[in-house]
Design a protein around this motif. Sequence first.
Motif, PDB file in Angstrom:
ATOM      1  N   ILE A 197      50.662  52.404  38.744  1.00 48.48           N
ATOM      2  CA  ILE A 197      50.366  52.068  37.244  1.00 48.48           C
ATOM      3  C   ILE A 197      49.610  50.547  37.098  1.00 48.48           C
ATOM      4  O   ILE A 197      48.545  50.584  36.453  1.00 48.48           O
ATOM      5  N   LYS A 198      50.153  49.548  37.553  1.00 48.44           N
ATOM      6  CA  LYS A 198      49.789  48.055  37.965  1.00 48.44           C
ATOM      7  C   LYS A 198      48.119  48.282  38.274  1.00 48.44           C
ATOM      8  O   LYS A 198      47.238  47.587  37.815  1.00 48.44           O
ATOM      9  N   LEU A 199      47.917  49.086  39.273  1.00 46.24           N
ATOM     10  CA  LEU A 199      46.708  49.041  39.994  1.00 46.24           C
ATOM     11  C   LEU A 199      45.722  49.958  38.845  1.00 46.24           C
ATOM     12  O   LEU A 199      44.554  49.455  38.775  1.00 46.24           O
ATOM     13  N   HIS A 200      46.245  51.011  38.185  1.00 45.15           N
ATOM     14  CA  HIS A 200      45.300  51.656  37.205  1.00 45.15           C
ATOM     15  C   HIS A 200      44.802  50.658  36.187  1.00 45.15           C
ATOM     16  O   HIS A 200      43.890  50.659  36.012  1.00 45.15           O
ATOM     17  N   TRP A 201      45.698  49.858  35.946  1.00 39.10           N
ATOM     18  CA  TRP A 201      45.590  48.870  34.642  1.00 39.10           C
ATOM     19  C   TRP A 201      44.590  47.790  35.171  1.00 39.10           C
ATOM     20  O   TRP A 201      43.742  47.139  34.356  1.00 39.10           O
ATOM     21  N   ALA A 202      44.785  47.453  36.253  1.00 37.72           N
ATOM     22  CA  ALA A 202      43.704  46.467  37.045  1.00 37.72           C
ATOM     23  C   ALA A 202      42.456  46.912  36.990  1.00 37.72           C
ATOM     24  O   ALA A 202      41.293  46.381  36.695  1.00 37.72           O
ATOM     25  N   LEU A 203      42.161  48.378  37.240  1.00 41.86           N
ATOM     26  CA  LEU A 203      40.756  48.544  37.094  1.00 41.86           C
ATOM     27  C   LEU A 203      40.417  48.842  35.797  1.00 41.86           C
ATOM     28  O   LEU A 203      39.237  48.404  35.311  1.00 41.86           O
ATOM     29  N   ILE A 204      41.268  49.173  34.912  1.00 40.80           N
ATOM     30  CA  ILE A 204      40.791  49.334  33.234  1.00 40.80           C
ATOM     31  C   ILE A 204      40.523  48.177  32.938  1.00 40.80           C
ATOM     32  O   ILE A 204      39.428  47.724  32.133  1.00 40.80           O
ATOM     33  N   LYS A 205      41.453  46.931  33.289  1.00 41.03           N
ATOM     34  CA  LYS A 205      41.071  45.724  32.652  1.00 41.03           C
ATOM     35  C   LYS A 205      39.708  44.994  33.003  1.00 41.03           C
ATOM     36  O   LYS A 205      38.949  44.167  32.384  1.00 41.03           O
ATOM     37  N   ILE A 206      39.489  45.394  34.304  1.00 48.36           N
ATOM     38  CA  ILE A 206      38.349  44.696  34.991  1.00 48.36           C
ATOM     39  C   ILE A 206      37.025  45.420  34.144  1.00 48.36           C
ATOM     40  O   ILE A 206      35.983  44.805  33.677  1.00 48.36           O
ATOM     41  N   GLU A 244      39.643  40.071  33.549  1.00 52.46           N
ATOM     42  CA  GLU A 244      39.602  40.112  34.897  1.00 52.46           C
ATOM     43  C   GLU A 244      40.940  39.418  35.347  1.00 52.46           C
ATOM     44  O   GLU A 244      41.491  39.584  36.409  1.00 52.46           O
ATOM     45  N   ILE A 245      41.225  38.230  34.767  1.00 47.66           N
ATOM     46  CA  ILE A 245      42.377  37.511  34.948  1.00 47.66           C
ATOM     47  C   ILE A 245      43.490  38.165  34.962  1.00 47.66           C
ATOM     48  O   ILE A 245      44.478  38.285  35.684  1.00 47.66           O
ATOM     49  N   LYS A 246      43.692  38.896  33.886  1.00 47.60           N
ATOM     50  CA  LYS A 246      44.671  39.688  33.508  1.00 47.60           C
ATOM     51  C   LYS A 246      44.780  40.886  34.736  1.00 47.60           C
ATOM     52  O   LYS A 246      46.192  41.275  35.122  1.00 47.60           O
ATOM     53  N   ALA A 247      43.507  41.351  34.928  1.00 50.49           N
ATOM     54  CA  ALA A 247      43.670  42.345  36.077  1.00 50.49           C
ATOM     55  C   ALA A 247      44.118  41.746  37.560  1.00 50.49           C
ATOM     56  O   ALA A 247      44.909  42.269  38.287  1.00 50.49           O
ATOM     57  N   SER A 248      43.948  40.518  37.515  1.00 56.23           N
ATOM     58  CA  SER A 248      44.371  39.924  38.776  1.00 56.23           C
ATOM     59  C   SER A 248      45.841  39.941  38.996  1.00 56.23           C
ATOM     60  O   SER A 248      46.362  40.155  40.124  1.00 56.23           O
ATOM     61  N   TYR A 249      46.374  39.568  37.929  1.00 54.00           N
ATOM     62  CA  TYR A 249      47.806  39.623  37.877  1.00 54.00           C
ATOM     63  C   TYR A 249      48.486  40.938  38.135  1.00 54.00           C
ATOM     64  O   TYR A 249      49.489  41.006  38.911  1.00 54.00           O
ATOM     65  N   ASN A 250      47.758  41.993  37.696  1.00 54.13           N
ATOM     66  CA  ASN A 250      48.340  43.473  38.188  1.00 54.13           C
ATOM     67  C   ASN A 250      48.121  43.413  39.607  1.00 54.13           C
ATOM     68  O   ASN A 250      49.267  44.000  40.038  1.00 54.13           O
ATOM     69  N   VAL A 251      47.299  43.228  40.103  1.00 54.71           N
ATOM     70  CA  VAL A 251      46.903  43.228  41.546  1.00 54.71           C
ATOM     71  C   VAL A 251      48.159  42.635  42.447  1.00 54.71           C
ATOM     72  O   VAL A 251      48.691  43.192  43.133  1.00 54.71           O
ATOM     73  N   ILE A 252      48.569  41.416  41.977  1.00 55.91           N
ATOM     74  CA  ILE A 252      49.258  40.705  42.718  1.00 55.91           C
ATOM     75  C   ILE A 252      50.799  41.501  42.535  1.00 55.91           C
ATOM     76  O   ILE A 252      51.727  41.598  43.164  1.00 55.91           O
ATOM     77  N   GLN A 253      51.012  41.727  41.347  1.00 54.98           N
ATOM     78  CA  GLN A 253      52.460  42.457  41.159  1.00 54.98           C
ATOM     79  C   GLN A 253      52.269  43.862  41.708  1.00 54.98           C
ATOM     80  O   GLN A 253      53.526  44.058  42.435  1.00 54.98           O
ATOM     81  N   ALA A 254      51.346  44.547  41.680  1.00 57.98           N
ATOM     82  CA  ALA A 254      51.227  45.997  42.442  1.00 57.98           C
ATOM     83  C   ALA A 254      51.566  45.495  43.983  1.00 57.98           C
ATOM     84  O   ALA A 254      52.452  46.174  44.626  1.00 57.98           O
ATOM     85  N   TYR A 255      51.272  44.663  44.603  1.00 57.85           N
ATOM     86  CA  TYR A 255      51.310  44.369  45.856  1.00 57.85           C
ATOM     87  C   TYR A 255      52.821  43.818  46.101  1.00 57.85           C
ATOM     88  O   TYR A 255      53.511  44.371  47.259  1.00 57.85           O
ATOM     89  N   ARG A 256      53.281  42.968  45.346  1.00 61.20           N
ATOM     90  CA  ARG A 256      54.599  42.605  45.337  1.00 61.20           C
ATOM     91  C   ARG A 256      55.840  43.696  45.618  1.00 61.20           C
ATOM     92  O   ARG A 256      56.864  44.072  46.281  1.00 61.20           O
ATOM     93  N   LEU A 257      55.571  44.691  44.601  1.00 63.79           N
ATOM     94  CA  LEU A 257      56.365  46.007  44.609  1.00 63.79           C
ATOM     95  C   LEU A 257      56.215  46.947  45.542  1.00 63.79           C
ATOM     96  O   LEU A 257      57.125  47.232  46.251  1.00 63.79           O
ATOM     97  N   LEU A 258      55.018  46.982  46.185  1.00 61.55           N
ATOM     98  CA  LEU A 258      54.844  47.706  47.349  1.00 61.55           C
ATOM     99  C   LEU A 258      55.265  47.251  48.541  1.00 61.55           C
ATOM    100  O   LEU A 258      56.041  47.774  49.518  1.00 61.55           O
ATOM    101  N   GLU A 259      55.125  45.921  48.679  1.00 63.28           N
ATOM    102  CA  GLU A 259      55.818  45.214  49.817  1.00 63.28           C
ATOM    103  C   GLU A 259      57.449  45.185  49.887  1.00 63.28           C
ATOM    104  O   GLU A 259      58.013  45.571  50.730  1.00 63.28           O
TER     105      GLU A 259
END
Length: 515
Positions: A135-144, A149-164
Motif C-alpha cells: 500500500i505504501k508503494l501504491h501511494w508512492a505512485l499516486i503521490k508522484i 514527490e517528497i511525500k512519495a519518497s517517504y513512502n518508498v523508504i517506509q515500504a523498503y524497511r517493512l519488506l526488509e
Amino acid sequence: MISFAKKIFNSKKSVLQISLSVFKIAKTIKVLVVYCLLISTQCTANNFDFTPNLQKAYSEIFKLKIHSGRELLAKEAPNNPFKIYLEDYADMVELLNSENQKAYQKFLDKEDERLELIEESEKKSPYNRFLRAEIKLHWALIKIRFGHEIKASYNVIQAYRLLEENQQLFPNFLPNQKSLGCLHVLIGSVPENQKWISNLIGLRGNIQQGLQELQKASKDNIWGLEAKFCTIFIQAYVLKFDSKQNEEMLQLLENQPDNLNISLLLIAISLKDNRTEQAIELLKKSPQDSVYLYFPILELYKAETQLFKENYSQAIASYLTYLRNFKGKTFVKDTYYKLFICHWLLGDEKKGKLYLLKINGAGSIVAESDKAAQKFYENFIKNGVLPNKTLLKLRLLFDAGNFEEGKKELAKLSEKSFLNAVEQAEFNYRAGRIFQKLNQLEKAIGFFKRAITLTEENDWYFAPTSALQLGYIYQKNGDKEKAKRYFEKSLAYKRHEYKTSIDNKARAALTEMGY
C-alpha cells in the motif's frame, strides 16, 4: 520529518530523488498502472484469509476488470486485510488512469486508514508487513502522479524497511522476493559515488540481487506471472531490453490473452523499442470490451502507430480522441506537439501552429515527453524556428523501426546538408542510432562522437544520449573503461529534457559493471 529530510539530503542527488526518478520512467508512455505490486497467494493465518472469492477479485483487478473485481470484493468481510489491500489497488488504478484531482482528495485519508487496519491484524503473519509495504508503494505512485514527490519518497523508504524486516523474519516468504527484488534493482541503480546517501538512511541492495530475487519469485505457481511482469518492466525502463526479453514478453501475453494490464505494458514497450508492426498487432489483439476499465492511453498508442506509418490524418483522429476522453494532465503537451507535427507534415502549417501554441497553457511537465514539447514551444517562441523536416522524417523512420529506409535517406545527406549546429548535431545523432540498430557499430561510434562534439556547449539532448549509446556499444564490446567513461559523461550533462531516463539507465549500467 521535513527538517530531518533537509539535513540528510543536502546533496544535489539524494537517494529519494534517485528513487523517484526511477519511478518517473513509467510516466513517459502512462503504463505506471501496470507497475503496482499485487497480492495473490493463499494465507490461512487468522484474519488473513485469502478466500477463493478474493483470489478471483485479485485476478480481475490485475486484468483491469475493475468493476467485476469490486463486485467480488463487496461480498467479503470489511476487515479482511486482503480485501483492504485489493480495494486500495483498485483505487490506485483508477486514480492513475483518470488523474481526477477531486477523487484524489477524496481518497487521501484512505492510506492511513487502511494501513492501520492491516497493522492491527495478526502480527505474526508475514502478510502484515507485506500488505502495508504494498500500500505504501501504491501511494508512492499516486503521490508522484499528483505532484507530491517528497511525500512519495517517504513512502518508498517506509515500504523498503517493512519488506526488509519481513525478509528477516520470514526468509522463505516468496512475495517479499518479488517486491524487495524490484526495490533492490532501483537502489542498485544508484552510482557508487552516491551510495553513501542510501547507506545513510539504510537502503541497501544491488541490481543482480534484485533480478535474482525476481527470478526466484517467477518460478512460483501463483506469484510467477507478476514477477515476470515486473522483470520485463525493469528490463525495458531501467536496464536494457533485447530480442530475448521481447520474446519472453510476447510469450507472457500469449499465456494471458485476456489480460489488458500485460497488453498495455507490451504495447508501450514495443513502441519504445521501435517495433511498430508488433505494436499494431498487439493493439489489434488487445482486450478492450466493456468489462475492462477504459484507458485513454490506448488512443495515444494508436496515434503513435499511425504517425510512424505516415498516416497523419488517422493519427490526428486518435490524438484528438485522447484529448476528448482524458481529463488529466499527462501527455497533453506532447499530444498538442504531435498534432502540430501531423498537420505540418500534411502541409497545413497554419493549423499546425494553432496546436503548437496550445502547448504552453496545457497539461503538466512531469512526463519527459511533455517536458520536450514545452521546450520545443519555448524555442519556437524565442526563435520562431520550426524543426527541419528532413531530420523529423529521419526520426520518425527510426522510431518506426524502418532502419534500412533510414539508411537510404542518410545516403542522400551529410552534415553539410544542414546550416546550423543544432541540426548538424541532430543529424549525427540520428545517423548514429540508425547504424547502431543495423549493427554497423564503427559508423555509429563516429556519428555519436561527432554529435557530442557539436553539442558540448549547449543543453541539447543529443550529447547525453549519444554518450549513453556509446557506453552501451563499448560495454557490449567488452571495453569496460571506455563504457564507464561514456556512461559517466552522459550523467555529467545537467540540463536536458530526457535527463531522468538517461541518468537512470547510465547509473544502472555503471552499477551493473561494478562501478
